[in-house]
Design a protein around this motif. Structure first.
Motif, PDB file in Angstrom:
ATOM      1  N   UNK A  52       0.848  -1.309  -0.119  1.00 51.06           N
ATOM      2  CA  UNK A  52       0.173   0.092   0.172  1.00 51.06           C
ATOM      3  C   UNK A  52       0.779   1.296   0.075  1.00 51.06           C
ATOM      4  N   UNK A  53       1.820   1.139   0.640  1.00 49.80           N
ATOM      5  CA  UNK A  53       2.812   2.170   0.840  1.00 49.80           C
ATOM      6  C   UNK A  53       3.657   2.531  -0.702  1.00 49.80           C
ATOM      7  N   UNK A  54       4.061   1.499  -1.186  1.00 44.98           N
ATOM      8  CA  UNK A  54       4.565   1.650  -2.470  1.00 44.98           C
ATOM      9  C   UNK A  54       3.605   2.176  -3.700  1.00 44.98           C
ATOM     10  N   UNK A  55       2.383   1.725  -3.287  1.00 50.11           N
ATOM     11  CA  UNK A  55       1.174   1.831  -4.415  1.00 50.11           C
ATOM     12  C   UNK A  55       0.695   3.549  -3.865  1.00 50.11           C
ATOM     13  N   UNK A  56       1.093   4.150  -3.158  1.00 50.32           N
ATOM     14  CA  UNK A  56       0.412   5.580  -2.832  1.00 50.32           C
ATOM     15  C   UNK A  56       1.090   6.567  -3.666  1.00 50.32           C
ATOM     16  N   UNK A  57       1.873   6.230  -4.754  1.00 49.88           N
ATOM     17  CA  UNK A  57       2.388   7.296  -5.767  1.00 49.88           C
ATOM     18  C   UNK A  57       2.411   6.443  -6.852  1.00 49.88           C
ATOM     19  N   UNK A  58       1.655   6.577  -8.084  1.00 50.83           N
ATOM     20  CA  UNK A  58       1.782   5.904  -9.361  1.00 50.83           C
ATOM     21  C   UNK A  58       2.850   5.962  -9.940  1.00 50.83           C
ATOM     22  N   UNK A  59       3.291   7.483  -9.691  1.00 51.89           N
ATOM     23  CA  UNK A  59       4.540   7.643 -10.615  1.00 51.89           C
ATOM     24  C   UNK A  59       5.889   7.444  -9.674  1.00 51.89           C
ATOM     25  N   UNK A  60       6.788   6.635 -10.353  1.00 51.68           N
ATOM     26  CA  UNK A  60       8.036   6.322  -9.365  1.00 51.68           C
ATOM     27  C   UNK A  60       9.110   7.616  -9.054  1.00 51.68           C
ATOM     28  N   UNK A  61       8.685   8.582 -10.067  1.00 55.19           N
ATOM     29  CA  UNK A  61       9.560   9.759  -9.716  1.00 55.19           C
ATOM     30  C   UNK A  61       8.891  10.495  -8.608  1.00 55.19           C
ATOM     31  N   UNK A  62       7.519  10.680  -8.490  1.00 57.36           N
ATOM     32  CA  UNK A  62       6.846  11.415  -7.318  1.00 57.36           C
ATOM     33  C   UNK A  62       7.114  10.679  -6.202  1.00 57.36           C
ATOM     34  N   UNK A  63       7.162   8.922  -6.013  1.00 51.93           N
ATOM     35  CA  UNK A  63       7.359   8.424  -5.092  1.00 51.93           C
ATOM     36  C   UNK A  63       8.748   8.440  -4.392  1.00 51.93           C
ATOM     37  N   UNK A  64       9.661   8.781  -5.297  1.00 55.53           N
ATOM     38  CA  UNK A  64      11.193   9.001  -4.730  1.00 55.53           C
ATOM     39  C   UNK A  64      11.312  10.370  -4.255  1.00 55.53           C
ATOM     40  N   UNK A  65      10.844  11.152  -4.706  1.00 57.23           N
ATOM     41  CA  UNK A  65      10.712  12.929  -4.314  1.00 57.23           C
ATOM     42  C   UNK A  65       9.923  13.082  -2.892  1.00 57.23           C
ATOM     43  N   UNK A  66       8.755  12.427  -2.765  1.00 57.45           N
ATOM     44  CA  UNK A  66       7.915  12.531  -1.680  1.00 57.45           C
ATOM     45  C   UNK A  66       8.040  11.785  -0.970  1.00 57.45           C
ATOM     46  N   UNK A  67       8.444  10.579  -0.947  1.00 50.75           N
ATOM     47  CA  UNK A  67       8.404   9.468   0.279  1.00 50.75           C
ATOM     48  C   UNK A  67       9.645   9.177   0.757  1.00 50.75           C
ATOM     49  N   UNK A  68      10.760   9.303  -0.101  1.00 50.69           N
ATOM     50  CA  UNK A  68      11.947   8.926   0.261  1.00 50.69           C
ATOM     51  C   UNK A  68      13.374   9.954   0.227  1.00 50.69           C
ATOM     52  N   UNK A  69      13.025  10.969  -0.282  1.00 52.88           N
ATOM     53  CA  UNK A  69      14.289  11.952  -0.364  1.00 52.88           C
ATOM     54  C   UNK A  69      14.009  12.821   1.036  1.00 52.88           C
TER      55      UNK A  69
END
Length: 489
Positions: free
Chosen positions: A76-93
């Motif tokens: 569910x956490x991984x799927x919280x952003x469809x776009x991997x770029x947005x996932x990287x910027x919003x969740x990991x950075x």
């Protein structure tokens, strides 16, 4: 293309201090209910390698293992952003991280790190008009054999618009760095202290595969009884280590006793190339510490001293280095000098007198490496293992994974390295690169010869860039820890 250099910093195999393999801490996998393969790679690679892993709650080792259904929660956490770029910027950075980045095709990223890009070959800085949102561009140099080298444009030329639109803070990225491969620059003149648009236009086209040799100028001068070498070096690219050494050998053969390294437009690059250049300049004692790496605490505990310490080199691609053996180095810098440029200065400071002339550097003291979906190799990009990269996931990330400190333990230059002699470029008096009257080079020559008072170094129209062409390349501001190539974990 030249063969990518196999970088063996320690010469020995890179094994861990306690085990044969690096210990990957996360054991939770997605449950297959969502298409999150890229996000899964990003999270696991960042959880392990990221310098600020401890500072990002969502990257905690136990983030999902302590939940009732860890796999479902992780998915569910991984799927919280469809776009991997947005996932990287919003969740990991991490919020203070200015330089980690990604690319959906690892080949484009690694080509850029090798000095190969889609470009028209025009290198320029952008300056903001006072009390205005509008900008003007000033040409710094032209890459040889590029599209820009075939048209009427040169260092010191000005432009204020693209395709008839005035450049502003809000549109310059789209106009100059967007998807338009061809654009028309609306040129301008410098007149009575002002940048004034004229009727001239220059059409430029970005071309695939432009390879820039970073050794832009190499020459020597005999002035005031001093033999002076000068190298303008515009990127630490390991593809051109032999060219760099050839330039240094030529200067040594010319009998130089002083060296000026011009790094004012150098955004960084390879850590190993930086080490090689330092060895060419200072010396080849492989017992002298060039840098010590500091990773996140989880990684730091897995490495022994021989894997954290990097020493000066005695050869380039198997050729013994005949070092200049200097005790002083003059370095020209600007706000565009970053990462590996700063590393060269910082790592040589404990051993020799480094005289910095120009502007405060950018302040980039972390290093990165290329990570891909090669899970059997701890996600490290290794040229010999490209066939092991997940064929269903071609994304690459380039996260900051550590900091380098010099032999004295100093690493804190996030605000940039301060020049010993401040001298900004002046757009009313830019000069010709490599000519002894060019202001920054002239200042270094004056310091070497002691012939003070013969030149006025007053800066009337200082160039305070808000951006530049190189800042929008993948290499910009990057210090690439390329010491992992062809090392398996």
């Amino acid at each position: 293309m030249k063969k990518i250099l196999i970088l063996l910093i320690t010469i020995l195999s890179f094994s861990c201090s306690n085990d044969d393999d690096l210990t990957l801490t996360n054991t939770v996998d997605p449950d297959g209910s969502a298409d999150v393969e890229v996000q899964d790679f990003m999270w696991k690679a960042m959880n392990f390698w990221y310098f600020w892993q401890e500072n990002v709650d969502d990257l905690a080792d136990d983030r999902f293992e302590n939940t009732t259904d860890g796999s479902a929660a992780y998915t569910a956490f991984l799927d919280s952003e469809d776009d991997p770029a947005a996932f990287f910027e919003n969740k990991l950075q991490y919020i203070e991280d200015r330089f980690s980045f990604y690319n959906e095709d690892y080949r484009e990223l690694t080509n850029s790190l090798a000095g190969i890009s889609k470009s028209n070959g025009l290198e320029f800085g952008l300056v903001r008009f006072e009390d205005s949102e509008e900008l003007f561009g000033i040409v710094r140099y032209i890459v040889p054999n590029s599209n820009a080298s075939t048209v009427e444009i040169q260092r010191g030329d000005f432009f204020t618009g693209v395709d008839g639109q005035t450049l502003t803070l809000n549109n310059y990225i789209d106009l100059l760095f967007g998807d338009n491969d061809t654009y028309i620059l609306n040129m301008a003149n410098f007149s009575n202290g002002s940048i004034v648009p004229n009727e001239e236009e220059v059409s430029l086209t970005k071309e695939e595969g432009l390879a820039e040799n970073p050794v832009f100028i190499s020459k020597s001068f005999t002035i005031g009884g001093e033999n002076i070498g000068y190298i303008m070096y515009n990127q630490f690219t390991n593809e051109y280590d032999d060219d760099l050494y050839a330039a240094v050998e030529d200067l040594k053969a010319a009998g130089i006793t002083n060296l000026i390294m011009d790094l004012r437009y150098n955004p960084g690059g390879s850590v190993n190339t930086t080490r090689l250049l330092a060895s060419m300049i200072y010396g080849t004692n492989t017992s002298d510490l060039f840098l010590r790496k500091r990773y996140n605490n989880k990684l730091q505990d897995q490495f022994n001293d021989s894997q954290l310490e990097v020493y000066f080199a005695d050869n380039v691609n198997g050729s013994a280095i005949n070092s200049l053996g200097l005790t002083q180095l003059y370095v020209l810098t600007s706000a565009s000098s970053a990462s590996a440029s700063e590393l060269l200065i910082n790592s040589l400071e404990p051993y020799m007198d480094v005289i910095q002339i120009g502007d405060v550097t950018r302040g980039k003291n972390e290093f990165s490496t290329t990570l891909v979906d090669d899970r059997d190799n701890s996600y490290l990009y290794t040229p010999s293992r490209v066939n092991n990269i997940n064929p269903d996931n071609q994304w690459a990330i380039q996260p900051l994974i550590g900091r380098n400190e010099n032999a004295d333990g100093f690493f804190d230059f996030t605000d940039g390295l301060q020049p010993d002699y401040e001298l900004l470029e002046d757009y009313g008096n830019l000069g010709i690169l490599g000519e002894e009257n060019e202001p920054l080079l002239a200042k270094a020559i004056e310091l070497i010869t002691g012939a003070t008072g013969k030149k006025d170094f007053t800066v009337t129209y200082p160039i305070n860039v808000i951006s530049s062409s190189k800042e929008h390349s993948l290499i910009s501001g990057k210090m690439i820890d390329d010491t992992f190539y062809d090392m398996e974990f």
